[in-house]
Design a protein around this motif. Sequence first.
Motif, short mmCIF file in Angstrom:
data_model
loop_
_atom_site.label_atom_id
_atom_site.label_comp_id
_atom_site.label_asym_id
_atom_site.label_seq_id
_atom_site.Cartn_x
_atom_site.Cartn_y
_atom_site.Cartn_z
N MET A 51 0.82 -1.20 0.00
CA MET A 51 0.00 0.00 0.00
C MET A 51 0.85 1.25 0.00
SD MET A 51 -2.62 1.54 -0.22
CE MET A 51 -3.19 -0.11 -0.63
N ARG B 41 -1.73 -1.40 -10.49
CA ARG B 41 -3.15 -1.41 -10.09
C ARG B 41 -3.61 -0.02 -9.67
NH1 ARG B 41 -2.50 -5.37 -5.57
NH2 ARG B 41 -4.72 -5.80 -5.52
N PRO C 224 -5.30 2.68 -7.51
CA PRO C 224 -5.68 2.75 -6.09
C PRO C 224 -7.12 3.23 -5.94
CG PRO C 224 -4.22 4.57 -6.65
CD PRO C 224 -4.36 3.75 -7.90
N MET D 156 -10.64 -6.86 -3.98
CA MET D 156 -9.61 -5.91 -4.42
C MET D 156 -8.22 -6.38 -4.03
SD MET D 156 -11.71 -2.50 -3.42
CE MET D 156 -10.51 -1.23 -3.75
N LEU D 157 -8.12 -7.10 -2.92
CA LEU D 157 -6.80 -7.52 -2.44
C LEU D 157 -6.06 -8.34 -3.50
CD1 LEU D 157 -7.64 -8.46 1.27
CD2 LEU D 157 -6.21 -6.54 0.47
N SER D 158 -6.81 -9.12 -4.27
CA SER D 158 -6.16 -9.96 -5.28
C SER D 158 -6.57 -9.58 -6.70
CB SER D 158 -6.49 -11.43 -5.02
OG SER D 158 -7.90 -11.59 -5.05
N ALA E 198 -6.44 -1.80 -6.64
CA ALA E 198 -5.93 -2.18 -5.31
C ALA E 198 -6.60 -1.31 -4.25
CB ALA E 198 -4.41 -1.95 -5.27
#
Length: 370
Positions: free
Chosen positions: A1, A29, A31, A48-50, A55
Amino acid sequence: MRLILEYYSGSELCSIFRKSIDMTSTPIRMPVAVIGAGAIGRMHLERMLSHADIAPAAVADPTDAARDYAAAIGVPWFADYRELLDRTRLGAVIVATPNSTHADVGIACIERGLPVLMEKPVADTVAEGQRLCDAAAAAGIPLMVGHQRRHNPILRNARKLLADGVVGRPVSITALATWLKPDSYFEPAWRRQVGGGPVLINLIHDIDLLRFLIGDVESVQAMTSNAVRGFEVEDTGAVLMRFACGALATLAVSDTTVAPWNWDLAAGEAAHYAQLDVNSHFISGTEGSLTLPRLDVWRYDGRRGWHEPLTQSRTPVHRADPYVEQMRHLRAVAEGKEQPVCSGSDGLRTLQAALAVQDAARSQCAVALV
Ligand SMILES: NC(=O)c1ccc[n+]([C@@H]2O[C@H](COP(=O)([O-])OP(=O)(O)OC[C@H]3O[C@@H](n4cnc5c(N)ncnc54)[C@H](O)[C@@H]3O)[C@@H](O)[C@H]2O)c1
């Protein structure tokens, strides 16, 4: 992040983001923040994590539970969404707060130039939905509404079959939305109050599904009942709709029945639903009929008439997670590469039809939609 936030250190995120895409073969990705980390907000965050395209950049939600959840997934947390919007570089925002907050939260994003995926319904009233749509249009910022079924390949396939004329002119439609919500679902007070029931929470998706397939709703009649649960809000509804194309639809909704006939279970809309081999929507027309989600087509091969044999054919169903596809689309819209599959004004027309169900049930009169 931290890497994502550091990367976007310039003043114009979107232009920097586009440049970064051009310069690399593996796109970075985008944000995206989530405002409202309750049930659906967390579902978005988990995906969203993967996700390949977007992201999770930050979470805003005043509760301790949301703060702990954000910490657990390693995403910055803000109690106040305005602070998040002012302090985080973003490509877009997903808003998953209660309906009554949608217009204010959405407009705050739009004022900061951020494309929005607004969870359905677009707002809690037509006036608030219109205020949000007007703000987006005036600012030229994309506003999308989270009617995720439109991103399900099964529904897209059905739409193509209808456009190809497999049923001819749609005439008669039956949509079933019957299942059982567990008692724990009703712990939050708003789910027991008017507006928190299956018409505005669930049937609105079926209304949007039918609008996506056959066009706008012209008028509505309805009855609702709270006879089983006894809450202020309805637990069951029976709805009639006339569509602009002339088709008539009967929609049945109940969240208090032990039944498999609803889109989420039949289509296996998300991994947390059992996928059942049943149909939930039936579209009959002058040349044939189509069931969803199995995409069975029934037609006459030769002579027509109720004494003649009907032929059944089935279109292979490609299954994919519509929420994941909706996120890919969110990024494409934010980058100006695609138009919203469900725009704010489209979501507003679906909301109008869903609110008309409530009006019709209350007044026991037909409600015309203009
Ligand atoms: N697309 C779908 O299938 C689907 C499914 C469920 C819910 N929804 C929609 O998503 C929205 C949220 O529903 P839910 O079931 O997740 O509700 P929820 O009550 O579980 O979560 C809402 C969250 O928003 C937070 N919140 C409230 N006000 C806020 C504010 N001003 N700023 C930031 N956070 C705030 C709450 O603390 C809570 O955590 C609703 O509009 C609902 O209709 C859509």
